[in-house]
Design an enzyme around this catalytic site. Sequence first.
Site: not given
Length: 420
Positions: A48, A50, A209, A236, A239, A260, A349
């Site tokens: 995970h 980005h 998002g 996601h 979270e 998450h 992340d």
Amino acid sequence: MENQTSDVEENKILPGTLIDSTEKIAQNLSSQRRRSVSYNQASLVELHIHLDGSFRHSTLFDLAQKKGLKLVNDMELTIENFLPYVCVKTVCTSLAEFLEKFPFFTPIVAGDVEALERVAYEFVEDQAIQGVLYTETRYSPHYLTADKLQPGEVIEAINCGLRRGMKEYDVDVRTILCCVRQNPEWSMEIVKLADQYRSAGVVAIDLAGDEHNYPIDPHIPAFKHAVELGIHRTIHAGETGSVESVRQAIELCHAERIGHGYTIVDDPLLYDYIRRNDIHIECCLTSSIQTNAIAKYIPVDSEKREKNFILNGQETKTRLHSHIRSKKEIWHPIHHFARDSLNFSLSCDDPSVSQITIEHEYEHALADLKLSPAQLAQCVFNAARSAFLTNTEKKLLVQRLVARYIPIGILQDHLHDTSI
């Protein structure tokens, strides 16, 4: 002795970080990167992370200068003035505040084929530096078009950089294309692109998002189509949103992994379902602090450890990541995951935004959260067996990891015994 150790930690080279703005130090940093790659034995798996949250600060600053970027109120474009726009300060109250950094720095790279290839290549190098053997990086191709490129052109530019990096460094990289909650009109195209570029390393789709303000419903048809096409799915959820967000991700969008997912500890039935069905939870410790995702689990007697950014040997006002240490033994959801042998792993992340490396995450888990070395090793193998690879590829990945975690003599004896 303690002060010397602290000084070493404070000045430690971090991938993606511009330690000094001078050309000489930048050259030294580059040479240290390459030396460290040759000595590190890759032994980590990261699922995970980005890509657009992993851009090097030095690269962003270099591109900003070349493109004549202006800061607010005609502030001088120096690295110290620039960093607060791309890094999260330790005082961050929500996921929405965390995400506010991206609209500033993403346009520096978006729509620029050369820049996209560059950041993708550098991503592979930085993963190699940190001892990552296999990684899956995710991004939204639509966010990187800048209305100058088509989403497919973004994917091709990034793939070009990744391929070049993989040839030079011993890191295996796959990509995940992100649907975005606030832009459901892109989701069906994301599925089409994931199918189109499947042979070029795209292994899954994601939904990222703001969970609070943008429901999952408009994205359900796209994820159902992904199931029909055999495209893997991670979402996601849980979270900063409710536990219901996780339930919807699994039941309505058929998520195989959850990004998450901390709120599942609040629902025993869903928690047990995830445990029994071996659904993988992608945990990111530092960002869970910065986005306030785990605020309700943190004891009131906790202590926060913070650092400031060091530039040219001087402490700046820019805060680095913070770790939290509690006087109580159990307080983070991952303690429950570890105790109950859930399938979870650790990732960064958005490392450049959070100012961390994967080493920081494992250090935080070991030193502050008191997970055992065995539990951290289990995280690595959990990630390997939950990777979006074919069964044959996963088996080979696990074998490569075993060779790094088990002394070769013991391994050879075991293989000899089992072959009899």
